[in-house]
Design a protein around this motif. Structure first.
Motif, PDB file in Angstrom:
ATOM      1  N   THR A   1      25.565 -39.249  13.017  1.00 30.60           N
ATOM      2  CA  THR A   1      24.686 -39.884  13.982  1.00 30.60           C
ATOM      3  C   THR A   1      23.291 -40.232  14.288  1.00 30.60           C
ATOM      4  OG1 THR A   1      24.409 -37.557  14.183  1.00 30.60           O
ATOM      5  CG2 THR A   1      26.273 -38.621  14.466  1.00 30.60           C
ATOM      6  N   THR A   2      22.594 -40.542  14.947  1.00 27.77           N
ATOM      7  CA  THR A   2      20.660 -40.077  15.451  1.00 27.77           C
ATOM      8  C   THR A   2      20.388 -39.310  14.790  1.00 27.77           C
ATOM      9  OG1 THR A   2      21.096 -41.722  17.064  1.00 27.77           O
ATOM     10  CG2 THR A   2      19.573 -41.300  16.283  1.00 27.77           C
ATOM     11  N   ARG A   3      20.850 -37.892  15.191  1.00 22.56           N
ATOM     12  CA  ARG A   3      20.719 -36.396  15.381  1.00 22.56           C
ATOM     13  C   ARG A   3      19.922 -36.105  13.123  1.00 22.56           C
ATOM     14  NH1 ARG A   3      22.388 -31.613  13.548  1.00 22.56           N
ATOM     15  NH2 ARG A   3      21.406 -30.116  15.894  1.00 22.56           N
ATOM     16  N   ASP A   4      21.464 -36.534  12.685  1.00 23.38           N
ATOM     17  CA  ASP A   4      21.678 -35.654  11.127  1.00 23.38           C
ATOM     18  C   ASP A   4      20.462 -37.445  10.942  1.00 23.38           C
ATOM     19  OD1 ASP A   4      24.279 -35.160  11.798  1.00 23.38           O
ATOM     20  OD2 ASP A   4      25.328 -37.263  11.325  1.00 23.38           O
ATOM     21  N   LEU A   5      19.776 -38.021  11.495  1.00 23.59           N
ATOM     22  CA  LEU A   5      19.460 -39.163  10.755  1.00 23.59           C
ATOM     23  C   LEU A   5      18.024 -38.791  11.143  1.00 23.59           C
ATOM     24  CD1 LEU A   5      20.518 -42.933  11.272  1.00 23.59           C
ATOM     25  CD2 LEU A   5      20.545 -41.612   9.103  1.00 23.59           C
ATOM     26  N   ALA A   6      17.271 -38.081  11.966  1.00 25.86           N
ATOM     27  CA  ALA A   6      16.319 -37.357  12.063  1.00 25.86           C
ATOM     28  C   ALA A   6      16.084 -36.141  11.495  1.00 25.86           C
ATOM     29  CB  ALA A   6      16.235 -36.648  13.766  1.00 25.86           C
ATOM     30  N   LEU A   7      16.752 -35.834  11.105  1.00 29.67           N
ATOM     31  CA  LEU A   7      16.460 -34.162  10.447  1.00 29.67           C
ATOM     32  C   LEU A   7      16.940 -35.031   8.711  1.00 29.67           C
ATOM     33  CD1 LEU A   7      19.262 -31.976  11.960  1.00 29.67           C
ATOM     34  CD2 LEU A   7      17.035 -31.242  11.331  1.00 29.67           C
ATOM     35  N   MET A   8      17.486 -36.053   7.946  1.00 30.86           N
ATOM     36  CA  MET A   8      17.573 -36.387   7.065  1.00 30.86           C
ATOM     37  C   MET A   8      15.765 -37.152   6.836  1.00 30.86           C
ATOM     38  SD  MET A   8      21.162 -38.581   6.726  1.00 30.86           S
ATOM     39  CE  MET A   8      21.106 -39.221   5.464  1.00 30.86           C
ATOM     40  N   ALA A   9      15.404 -38.103   7.424  1.00 29.08           N
ATOM     41  CA  ALA A   9      13.875 -38.327   7.782  1.00 29.08           C
ATOM     42  C   ALA A   9      12.728 -37.382   7.208  1.00 29.08           C
ATOM     43  CB  ALA A   9      13.747 -38.791   8.799  1.00 29.08           C
ATOM     44  N   ALA A  10      13.113 -36.291   8.799  1.00 31.33           N
ATOM     45  CA  ALA A  10      12.309 -34.996   8.729  1.00 31.33           C
ATOM     46  C   ALA A  10      12.786 -34.278   6.971  1.00 31.33           C
ATOM     47  CB  ALA A  10      12.344 -34.497   9.808  1.00 31.33           C
ATOM     48  N   THR A  11      13.535 -34.377   6.483  1.00 32.48           N
ATOM     49  CA  THR A  11      13.354 -33.867   5.143  1.00 32.48           C
ATOM     50  C   THR A  11      12.862 -34.938   4.530  1.00 32.48           C
ATOM     51  OG1 THR A  11      16.001 -33.087   5.607  1.00 32.48           O
ATOM     52  CG2 THR A  11      14.633 -32.682   3.267  1.00 32.48           C
ATOM     53  N   LEU A  12      12.320 -35.561   3.793  1.00 26.74           N
ATOM     54  CA  LEU A  12      11.500 -36.695   3.406  1.00 26.74           C
ATOM     55  C   LEU A  12      10.329 -36.388   4.109  1.00 26.74           C
ATOM     56  CD1 LEU A  12      13.866 -40.366   3.183  1.00 26.74           C
ATOM     57  CD2 LEU A  12      13.084 -37.997   1.540  1.00 26.74           C
ATOM     58  N   GLY A  13       9.626 -36.134   5.402  1.00 29.19           N
ATOM     59  CA  GLY A  13       8.615 -35.547   5.396  1.00 29.19           C
ATOM     60  C   GLY A  13       8.003 -34.421   5.570  1.00 29.19           C
ATOM     61  N   ASN A  14       9.242 -33.601   5.449  1.00 24.10           N
ATOM     62  CA  ASN A  14       9.034 -31.625   4.991  1.00 24.10           C
ATOM     63  C   ASN A  14       9.123 -31.772   3.415  1.00 24.10           C
ATOM     64  OD1 ASN A  14       8.022 -29.774   5.676  1.00 24.10           O
ATOM     65  ND2 ASN A  14      10.727 -28.577   5.900  1.00 24.10           N
ATOM     66  N   GLY A  15       8.006 -32.429   2.524  1.00 27.82           N
ATOM     67  CA  GLY A  15       8.240 -32.006   0.851  1.00 27.82           C
ATOM     68  C   GLY A  15       9.902 -31.624   0.553  1.00 27.82           C
ATOM     69  N   GLY A  16      10.760 -32.850   1.007  1.00 33.44           N
ATOM     70  CA  GLY A  16      12.270 -32.373   0.686  1.00 33.44           C
ATOM     71  C   GLY A  16      13.190 -31.091   1.462  1.00 33.44           C
ATOM     72  N   ARG A  17      12.654 -30.524   1.874  1.00 35.40           N
ATOM     73  CA  ARG A  17      12.813 -29.746   2.177  1.00 35.40           C
ATOM     74  C   ARG A  17      13.950 -29.753   3.306  1.00 35.40           C
ATOM     75  NH1 ARG A  17      10.184 -23.705   1.979  1.00 35.40           N
ATOM     76  NH2 ARG A  17      10.202 -24.151  -0.322  1.00 35.40           N
ATOM     77  N   GLN A  18      15.001 -30.140   3.913  1.00 37.24           N
ATOM     78  CA  GLN A  18      15.787 -29.442   5.170  1.00 37.24           C
ATOM     79  C   GLN A  18      15.807 -28.365   5.789  1.00 37.24           C
ATOM     80  OE1 GLN A  18      18.316 -29.465   7.719  1.00 37.24           O
ATOM     81  NE2 GLN A  18      19.283 -31.164   7.244  1.00 37.24           N
ATOM     82  N   PRO A  19      14.687 -28.856   7.068  1.00 34.37           N
ATOM     83  CA  PRO A  19      14.773 -28.419   8.055  1.00 34.37           C
ATOM     84  C   PRO A  19      14.891 -26.844   9.484  1.00 34.37           C
ATOM     85  CG  PRO A  19      13.528 -30.189   9.403  1.00 34.37           C
ATOM     86  CD  PRO A  19      14.502 -30.762   7.522  1.00 34.37           C
ATOM     87  N   VAL A  20      16.495 -27.683   8.583  1.00 31.82           N
ATOM     88  CA  VAL A  20      17.809 -26.910   9.477  1.00 31.82           C
ATOM     89  C   VAL A  20      17.584 -25.275   8.900  1.00 31.82           C
ATOM     90  CG1 VAL A  20      19.611 -25.664  10.660  1.00 31.82           C
ATOM     91  CG2 VAL A  20      17.851 -27.452  11.381  1.00 31.82           C
ATOM     92  N   SER A  21      18.715 -26.262   7.046  1.00 31.66           N
ATOM     93  CA  SER A  21      19.486 -25.009   6.640  1.00 31.66           C
ATOM     94  C   SER A  21      18.526 -24.422   5.462  1.00 31.66           C
ATOM     95  CB  SER A  21      20.178 -26.077   5.479  1.00 31.66           C
ATOM     96  OG  SER A  21      19.966 -27.004   4.968  1.00 31.66           O
TER      97      SER A  21
END
Ligand code: DON
Length: 366
Positions: free
Chosen positions: A253-273
């Motif tokens: 979903t778009t929500r999944d993709l936003a979190l996946m993109a944010a992981t790439l923008g967060n030094g590889g760390r998934q923001p929620v998990s």
């Protein structure tokens, strides 16, 4: 007619230099005597540019405005070369921004599932870099833009060495063939688990899209065979293409993709998990290739307009990575001629400008 560029010298081409191999002590800057072998200067991780998004209410206001404004844009066509994609609703339009701390702001159909398609490419590249090392991945796949469409065979031939980059089909199929494991199942387990870690939930294939693309995938099989003939594929061509097709069919979903993109923008760390999916250094290499090739032959237009790394997919999804701050994702099926979502591009351009996200923007020092 000459199709391959003439080499600049008669000797074989030298690889581009690597700082890690060539770094030498800094030359003396002034009159004092530097030690013969001074300790290397500290690494730069403390000085990496950081920032944050504006407040959630400001982001929400702008996201809502963009949704309302761009929903009225009727340009573009839904992709139909994969028959199942033609069934997409052209009015579906979702926007989601995930901040690096996991906060989400959304508008429209941000929970509508669709197949990830080419947006899988940066995540696959990241997983392969993590598995085999970013230098080996660069050497095996190439990282230079082709300036040609995503499915170009000419691009593979023209490089002279079978190289392209992991954002186009050839480079992505080659990257898939490098997934760890000596069977299709083992490679798929690696890919599926890696993508699920990026999303922060178990992802599954959209079986209808997978069957439809599998039945109409002859040109990708052709690309894989060409790569194999050029010794640029590291597993069976048909299986590599099938694994690539499976990964393009993952339902998100778009929500999944936003979190996946944010992981790439967060030094590889998934923001929620909080899971460290890949190392920070891998993200910066992946984003570099997204900047030059994420929107194929229109990557220059995209960078000029947004100043951010992006990646599009033919199902109508787009991601924009905001390094240090988060990720933006959109879903809107009508595409331009290069295969990029029309509303997605407008949204990214608008939000980049209004939220001050452009990586090249600066203000005079006071
Ligand atoms: O290989 C293909 O043609 C599709 N699975 C993916 C292409 C794609 O998404 C191109 N992006 N804009």
């Amino acid at each position: 007619m000459q199709t391959t560029p003439r080499p600049l010298t008669s000797r074989s081409r030298a690889a581009s230099p690597r700082l890690a191999e060539s770094v030498s002590p800094p030359s003396p800057l002034s009159t004092y005597q530097t030690p013969v072998n001074p300790a290397p200067p500290p690494t730069n991780s403390d000085w990496v540019s950081t920032g944050h998004l504006p407040t959630q209410s400001v982001v929400q206001q702008l996201v809502d405005w963009a949704h309302q404004r761009f929903a009225a844009v009727g340009d573009g066509e839904v992709a139909d070369y994969i028959p199942a994609l033609a069934a997409a609703n052209p009015d579906h339009f979702g926007i989601c921004i995930a901040a690096s701390d996991g906060q989400l702001v959304a508008a429209g159909q941000s929970e509508q599932p669709f197949s990830i398609q080419s947006i899988s490419k940066p995540f696959l590249f990241a997983l392969i870099c993590q598995a085999i090392g970013e230098d080996a991945a660069k050497e095996k796949l190439g990282v230079n833009s082709t300036g040609l469409p995503f499915n170009s065979v000419l691009a593979v031939e023209r490089s002279g060495e079978g190289l392209s980059n992991p954002m186009v089909n050839a480079g992505a199929i080659a990257a898939t063939s490098l997934a760890p494991g000596d069977s299709a199942e083992a490679k798929w387990a690696f890919i599926e688990a890696g993508f699920s870690r990026f999303a922060g939930r178990p992802l599954e294939i959209d079986a209808t899209v997978y069957a439809s693309e599998r039945a109409t995938n002859q040109s990708n099989v052709g690309i894989a065979n060409l790569l194999s003939a050029q010794e640029r594929l590291w597993f069976d061509p048909e299986i590599s293409t099938d694994l690539y097709t499976r990964q393009c069919s993952l339902s998100i979903t778009t929500r999944d993709l936003a979190l996946m993109a944010a992981t790439l923008g967060n030094g590889g760390r998934q923001p929620v998990s909080g899971v460290q999916v890949v190392d920070p250094v891998i993200c910066q290499h992946v984003l570099a290739v997204m900047v030059t090739a994420g929107l194929y032959e229109t990557s220059g237009d995209w960078l000029y307009d947004t100043g951010l790394p992006g990646k599009s997919g033919v199902s109508g999804g787009m991601i924009t990575v905001i390094p240090g701050k988060g990720g933006l994702a959109t879903f809107s099926p009508p595409l331009d001629d290069a295969g990029n979502s029309v509303r997605g591009q407008l949204t990214a351009q608008f939000l980049s400008e209004r939220l001050g996200l452009n990586l090249f923007a600066s203000r005079p020092a006071v």
